[in-house]
Design an enzyme around this catalytic site. Structure first.
Site, PDB file in Angstrom:
ATOM      1  CE  LYS A   3      13.999   9.765   9.756  1.00  0.00           C
ATOM      2  NZ  LYS A   3      14.746  10.691   8.878  1.00  0.00           N
ATOM      3  CB  ALA A  41      -0.915  -0.003   1.218  1.00  0.00           C
ATOM      4  N   GLY A  42       0.694   2.083  -1.005  1.00  0.00           N
ATOM      5  CA  GLY A  42       1.519   3.281  -1.136  1.00  0.00           C
ATOM      6  C   GLY A  42       2.563   3.057  -2.208  1.00  0.00           C
ATOM      7  CG  LEU A  43       2.126   1.479  -5.418  1.00  0.00           C
ATOM      8  CD1 LEU A  43       1.373   0.986  -6.647  1.00  0.00           C
ATOM      9  CD2 LEU A  43       3.282   0.530  -5.106  1.00  0.00           C
ATOM     10  CD  GLU A  68      17.041  -2.001   9.599  1.00  0.00           C
ATOM     11  OE1 GLU A  68      17.305  -0.863  10.027  1.00  0.00           O
ATOM     12  OE2 GLU A  68      17.476  -3.049  10.119  1.00  0.00           O
ATOM     13  N   GLY A 110      16.824   5.359   6.579  1.00  0.00           N
ATOM     14  CA  GLY A 110      16.745   4.803   5.229  1.00  0.00           C
ATOM     15  C   GLY A 110      17.406   3.457   5.041  1.00  0.00           C
TER      16      GLY A 110
END
Lengths: 434, 434
Positions: free
Chosen positions: B207, B10-12, B131, B136
């Protein structure tokens, strides 16, 4: 909580003693993290009575590590003996054959017998962990095997020997010769009495062979590595590197090329601004170039009891958590034979330091010999040493080439030699691009 | 080989499209590495027709990501939608409740709901991988959770926001102001139209909250972070840092102290020779201090489609290999509430830049105020700007203190302010030791 994971530890040197301390200190945390108590139940070492600052009386004692490896009362055999063959090999093979998982810090063993041992572990459905065998506390094995599972690696390279990096760092920082630095390193315990294994590049080569297999999915091929040590590096090279924007590091490099996989260990000029150039002293570093992650660098302690034991514990924790991955990330039978790219096909830039007789036209003649082979020069520096008389002796000429091939450099230097302009064999150091 | 692992994505956006490409390109390698074929079977995105350079026709289409998350035809739900709440949260909760493993790159979601979602995943016996949510392509989650399982972490800190590091790097390299650099970063797509989330330090804080939980085994506490952004950094600070042997970086720092766990995000003076000071541009870096490994630093791309997707794939590969670890390394119920150390108890060195009216005795008075609080100075530099007239205006005075406390610094500066010597509020930047 499941039953305890019982460890048999063979070898109680620096790493073994540190391991026992960590397992004591972190017992509760490790149980919380893995869901199992981890308990050393038996040990073996050459000398039971050596002072180690750890209470050994609570463990069963085996004078023979192979007998410990074959004991039915352990779940994991931890091999910290060392050596590619002999008792370490016999013990590890015994443990695996017996269906006992193995964790080892032994690079020589894995470089030589890793493929056979991995097949044995897979056949028996047990684990063979060797995170500690490369770059001490740096988790480079798991990073290549697990974290980069979606990547195609194009190159892996790094500073894998703390002794060499210590010597090169100190030569630069204090402007003292290789020989003096080596003696200092030996005094500090950073170098062995017989240092040739470290400074000759062979230790780096063992580690590189293991990384290559993981990075490229190939069989381990320690004999397919071009190895040069740091013995030949002089203060003149270190000064020239600095002046030209480089620093000299002993690197292990494995690279995918058109001709196959290139594996090489040699002193290397790295750009002074690169992450790897900042790594000084006994610290290690590994950089991975891969299609998705691009560039990833890990920096940490390459040796030392506690740091190496940290990696041993991570393998033990994986086993406690039930992980049984193929040791090289893919089944050992799926590892392809390594197609070796000969060093002659290596392409890259070169640093060349020549000692040239001070005659008119010498530098021009050298430049012409390079041009004959279509080698283009990034820079050429000829400088008389301070205080020297004109014509009195040889003068240094330093060339930095753009990318060319090892073969062409060899041919051009043969021609230069035949021209009779140079007083000593040329010093040639490969440049590694970022 | 086992049955294929079926993914619903989901999410492109950038990461989603890069993920589909990697899964295509590495299909054979991933099957060899995990023992299973990994197949995207269904997708969802806001706009089906956006140009993505990937063939979507082969996947089942869901206009509603929550419906995709609840589909019985997927084994793993990959959430790349973003946002702490709303549809991303609803979809992830639906998937986990349904017994479907989840992989997400969503730092805001994990920072806010990670504890609840981890408990849910554990109850259902499925995986929750994140992760990609921190730094990133850098495998910092697995490193903390797996590779350092035998360590007690004392500090974790790093450059976790590429936008801020890009701006600070460029300010230094080109001597241009914060505002100009920000505009350039926006033009290059390195900064959002509304950049406050990045430059204000909030992205770094999300983060950091996740790293703290993993490093110290505590519940996630994003509200227990002292946050300062980089908006206040001037070229004068950057020049002073350089002159004094430091470089300014926006760091997230989590540290175990006597008073509890200190979590802070702020511009920081780091020694110019430290590994973290070498990290320039959009690159990220994380350093971990721990008892066994000592110091470990990971450097790599903190953003970008392919690099972030590399981390997503590593979580998917873990699931394909059968790994079902508690998301935070220990069972979520075993995470201790975070005992917050207030920033007032922070101890460390400080950089202080004061704009001082050019009167006799001003510097002496300031030094006395520091001494009143037993703050010892490493250096004090007062320098008239070139071309300035004596007495014409304020002059900069820069202090570097040895370790002291935030509380004492505040008190001393209050006194200095009351003395009437300074023309502007002081600029205070914490120094982070190596």
């Amino acid at each position: 909580m499941s039953s305890p994971l019982r460890l048999g530890v063979a070898g109680l040197g620096t790493v073994g003693a540190a391991l026992l301390k960590i397992l004591d200190r972190q017992a509760a945390a490790l149980a919380a993290r893995t869901g199992r108590h981890i308990a050393v139940t038996a040990i073996s070492a050459q000398n039971r009575d050596k002072a180690r600052d750890v209470d050994l009386a609570r463990f069963a004692w085996f004078s023979d590590p192979v007998a410990l490896a074959g004991s039915p009362d352990i779940d994991v055999f931890v091999e910290l003996i060392g050596g590619a063959d002999g008792v370490a090999y016999a013990a590890v093979e015994t443990a695996l054959s017996n269906g006992t998982s193995v964790v080892t810090a032994n690079k020589a063993l894995i470089a030589k017998h890793g493929l056979h041992l991995a097949k044995l572990a897979e056949t028996k459905g047990v684990a063979l962990g060797f995170e500690a065998s490369v770059a001490g506390g740096i988790p480079i094995i798991k990073t290549l095997r697990d974290s980069l599972a979606g990547n195609r690696v194009s190159r892996v390279y790094g500073i894998l020997n703390g002794t060499c990096n210590y010597i090169l760092s100190r030569m630069e920082a204090e402007q003292i010769s290789f020989g003096e630095c080596l003696a200092a390193a030996q005094k500090l315990g950073y170098a062995e009495a017989d240092p040739s294994f470290d400074i000759g590049g062979y230790d780096t080569a063992h580690k590189l062979a293991i990384l290559t297999a993981l990075a490229f999915g190939t069989e381990i091929a320690p004999d397919a590595i071009a190895v040069e040590g740091i013995e030949k590096i002089t203060l003149a090279d270190i000064a020239a590197a600095s002046e030209l924007g480089y620093r000299i590091k002993l690197l292990g490099v494995a690279e995918r090329t058109q001709a196959g996989i290139e594996q090489r260990v040699h002193p290397t000029m790295v750009p002074r601004s690169s992450p790897i150039a900042q790594v000084m002293g006994v610290t290690n570093a590994v950089t991975i170039d891969a299609d998705a992650v691009q560039e990833l660098t890990l920096v940490g302690p390459g040796a030392g009891g506690a740091a190496t034991a940290s990696s041993v514990v991570s393998d033990i924790a994986d086993i406690a958590r039930g992980l049984r991955l193929p040791p090289f990330g893919v089944p050992a039978n799926a590892l392809a034979p390594l197609r070796r790219a000969a060093i002659q096909t290596h392409e890259g830039g070169y640093y060349i330091r020549l000692s040239v007789f001070d005659r008119p036209g010498a530098a021009a003649a050298i430049a012409t010999r390079m041009a004959d082979r279509a080698i283009s020069l990034e820079s050429i520096v000829q400088r008389r040493r301070a205080g020297e008389q004109k014509g009195a002796s040889a003068v240094p000429v330093i060339l930095i080439t753009h990318a060319t091939s090892e073969k062409l450099i060899g041919e051009a230097l043969k021609d230069v030699l035949a021209d009779g302009f140079i007083a000593e064999p040329p010093q040639v150091i490969r440049i590694e691009r970022e």
